[in-house]
Design an enzyme around this catalytic site. Structure first.
Site, mmCIF file in Angstrom:
data_model
loop_
_atom_site.group_PDB
_atom_site.id
_atom_site.type_symbol
_atom_site.label_atom_id
_atom_site.label_comp_id
_atom_site.label_asym_id
_atom_site.label_seq_id
_atom_site.Cartn_x
_atom_site.Cartn_y
_atom_site.Cartn_z
ATOM 1 N N PRO A 145 55.532 38.639 25.704
ATOM 2 C CA PRO A 145 55.640 38.534 27.112
ATOM 3 C C PRO A 145 54.925 39.431 28.096
ATOM 4 O O PRO A 145 54.935 40.866 27.527
ATOM 5 C CB PRO A 145 57.378 38.653 27.354
ATOM 6 C CG PRO A 145 57.665 39.493 26.227
ATOM 7 C CD PRO A 145 56.539 39.256 25.147
ATOM 8 N N GLY A 146 54.828 39.067 29.121
ATOM 9 C CA GLY A 146 54.061 40.190 30.036
ATOM 10 C C GLY A 146 54.819 40.099 31.607
ATOM 11 O O GLY A 146 55.732 40.637 31.797
ATOM 12 N N ARG A 168 46.449 37.894 43.585
ATOM 13 C CA ARG A 168 46.838 36.676 43.156
ATOM 14 C C ARG A 168 46.962 35.531 44.235
ATOM 15 O O ARG A 168 46.418 34.293 43.811
ATOM 16 C CB ARG A 168 48.429 36.530 42.509
ATOM 17 C CG ARG A 168 48.352 37.699 41.505
ATOM 18 C CD ARG A 168 49.668 37.547 40.573
ATOM 19 N NE ARG A 168 49.829 36.310 39.898
ATOM 20 C CZ ARG A 168 50.523 35.416 40.419
ATOM 21 N NH1 ARG A 168 51.338 35.362 41.242
ATOM 22 N NH2 ARG A 168 50.579 34.353 39.650
ATOM 23 N N CYS A 175 36.925 41.502 54.743
ATOM 24 C CA CYS A 175 35.987 40.799 55.422
ATOM 25 C C CYS A 175 35.998 39.168 54.515
ATOM 26 O O CYS A 175 34.898 38.962 54.176
ATOM 27 C CB CYS A 175 34.871 41.268 55.759
ATOM 28 S SG CYS A 175 35.014 42.863 56.516
HETATM 29 N N1 LLP Z 1 49.078 36.930 25.266
HETATM 30 C C1 LLP Z 1 48.156 36.274 25.326
HETATM 31 C C2 LLP Z 1 47.254 36.110 24.460
HETATM 32 C C3 LLP Z 1 47.747 36.151 26.807
HETATM 33 O O1 LLP Z 1 46.504 35.723 27.062
HETATM 34 C C4 LLP Z 1 48.527 36.577 27.908
HETATM 35 C C5 LLP Z 1 48.140 36.487 29.203
HETATM 36 C C6 LLP Z 1 49.798 36.764 27.562
HETATM 37 C C7 LLP Z 1 49.987 36.946 26.312
HETATM 38 C C8 LLP Z 1 51.054 37.306 28.530
HETATM 39 O O2 LLP Z 1 51.482 36.221 29.375
HETATM 40 P P1 LLP Z 1 52.276 36.352 30.244
HETATM 41 O O3 LLP Z 1 53.520 36.495 29.547
HETATM 42 O O4 LLP Z 1 52.192 37.387 31.220
HETATM 43 O O5 LLP Z 1 52.434 34.859 30.981
HETATM 44 N N2 LLP Z 1 46.287 36.825 36.238
HETATM 45 C C9 LLP Z 1 47.144 35.862 35.810
HETATM 46 C C10 LLP Z 1 47.749 35.684 34.401
HETATM 47 C C11 LLP Z 1 46.592 35.763 33.344
HETATM 48 C C12 LLP Z 1 47.366 35.868 32.120
HETATM 49 C C13 LLP Z 1 46.283 35.933 31.055
HETATM 50 N N3 LLP Z 1 46.966 35.996 29.727
HETATM 51 C C14 LLP Z 1 48.087 35.654 37.061
HETATM 52 O O6 LLP Z 1 48.204 36.545 37.860
HETATM 53 O O7 LLP Z 1 48.877 34.757 37.225
#
Ligand code: LLP
Length: 417
Positions: free
Chosen positions: A277-278, A315, A347
């Site tokens: 999780p992120g 975002r 800009c």
């Molecule tokens: N594991 C892998 C292999 C991933 O590619 C990602 C996110 C995660 C874990 C973590 O995912 P999360 O739990 O955070 O959803 N910049 C975009 C999100 C890009 C996510 C990329 N991969 C945004 O701001 O919504």
């Protein structure tokens, strides 16, 4: 300030946001340490019935202090580059054994660095990468622990840029090709097959898609085991979404639902579940503090021009993402609202934080908080328009600590001839 009626001031834990803005300047990222820890603990508790390890996805917010905070709790890490691996080791030099390495384009240098420090698992995403890893491992005479990232062909309801689980996406190997690849991998002297990994996308709020993906993965694990492979780990990736728009229920209940969706298909399999999780850990724990530079009207349309811009939080510009925006100070007599676009000074027409948003009326100089900016905020900043990046502050109770100082223009010029 009006002295009619009470004043309501927004806090992060016990730190008043106007004080932080005064002290550390704007735009400013503000994070709550307690909230990060609580969300990590809720996540961990939801999976208590199954052997598991949380490998926080460093890409969401890679500040060293945040990595340290999580490492102290026993958290592992998901990295996608040599740079992220270095960060993790800088935060906790003993963390290597809790690191999983994902990504479609790992270079030989990156693979070698990870082999040298002895990470937990390589999530391999193609046959070419598998052979490259075998070669790098052979050179070092070290065995690489391998999971193949399979692409389960499951559609996840999210923005197309962050959906990853369909065959048309660049990620992983088609689940139907996996068995043949596992059999090749198990024949390679310096590879040790030990897991299956999957990640279907990010900001997914309907947990049933995770259940579907894990059902396919569980089936594959059974098949692989019957062919004699030893599969100890299932890495379920990340992707659990957060409520940017409408406040949802309590996080522990929500994450428990997610845990049920993931673990039900794994029942009886006796695997160790890895989770990446992120956003769900750090997203709601951070906000971006900004102030109104100008109010302006073009014909009938009203704009609030603020001192943060798309380079500070991309975002909305990149995904049309919604972030709640609230005035930091309110007075009990304030009732007026207006429909405005909240825009930055860059800009580009795409430089906005909100469009046609109904907000309480605010004046030039007033502070606004852009909420749920703890994930994919600071990590996606740039220096576009030669704008130095904001500072970051981590709040614990009453105290606030600068965990990244504000960039100066001189920092930017230094790297150039
Ligand atoms: N594991 C892998 C292999 C991933 O590619 C990602 C996110 C995660 C874990 C973590 O995912 P999360 O739990 O955070 O959803 N910049 C975009 C999100 C890009 C996510 C990329 N991969 C945004 O701001 O919504």
């Amino acid at each position: 300030m009006s002295d009619l009626g009470a004043e309501f001031v927004l806090y992060c834990e016990e730190a008043a946001l106007p004080r932080l803005a005064e002290r550390y300047g704007k735009p400013l990222y503000v994070y709550s340490a307690a909230m990060i820890t609580q969300r990590y603990e809720a996540f961990d508790a939801a999976f208590r019935r199954i052997p598991h390890m949380i490998c926080y996805s460093v890409k969401a917010n890679s500040n060293l202090s945040i990595l340290r905070l999580l490492a102290k709790k026993g958290c592992g890490f998901d990295v996608v580059s040599g740079g992220e691996l270095e960060r993790v080791l800088a935060a906790d030099r003993k963390a290597a054994s809790k690191v999983v390495f994902s990504g479609v384009g790992k270079t030989q240098e990156e693979l070698t660095a990870a082999l040298k420090v002895g990470i937990l698992l390589f999530n391999v995403e193609s046959e070419s990468e598998m052979w490259t890893l075998a070669e790098c491992a052979g050179r070092l005479r070290k065995t690489a622990p391998v999971a193949l990232r399979v692409n389960p062909d499951v559609a996840a309801e999210t923005h197309p840029y962050i959906s990853t689980g369909l065959h048309k996406h660049k990620f992983g190997v088609p689940i139907g090709d996996a068995r043949a690849l596992y059999s090749k991998a198990s024949g390679a002297r310096y590879l040790k097959v030990c897991g299956v990994s999957v990640h279907i996308g990010s900001q997914i709020t309907d947990v049933s898609a995770f259940g579907e993906a894990l059902t396919r993965v569980a089936q594959l694990v059974r098949e692989l085991r019957s062919e004699g492979h030893r599969i100890d780990y299932v890495d379920a990736g990340g992707g659990l979404g957060i409520a940017y728009e409408t406040p949802s229920g309590e996080f522990p209940d929500y994450v428990a639902q997610y845990a049920r969706a993931l673990t039900t298909p794994l029942q009886g399999l006796d695997v160790r579940l890895l989770l990446e999780p992120g956003r769900s850990i750090v997203g709601p724990a951070g906000l971006l503090l900004t102030s109104v530079i100008y109010r302006k009207k073009n014909d009938g349309k009203r704009f609030l021009v603020v001192d943060a811009a798309m380079n500070d939080l991309i975002r909305p510009a990149l995904y049309g993402a919604y972030h709640e925006i609230v005035p930091v100070v309110r007075h009990s007599g304030d009732a007026e609202t207006e429909v405005v676009d909240v825009v930055g000074p860059v800009c580009e027409t795409g430089d906005f934080f909100a469009r046609d948003r109904e907000l309480p009326e605010v004046q030039e100089g007033d502070l606004l908080a852009i909420l749920d900016a703890g994930a994919y905020g600071m990590v996606l900043t740039s220096n576009y328009n030669t704008r130095p990046r904001p500072a970051e502050v981590l709040v614990t109770g009453k105290s606030a600590k600068v965990i990244r100082r504000r960039e100066r223009v001189s920092d930017l010029l230094r790297a150039e001839e």
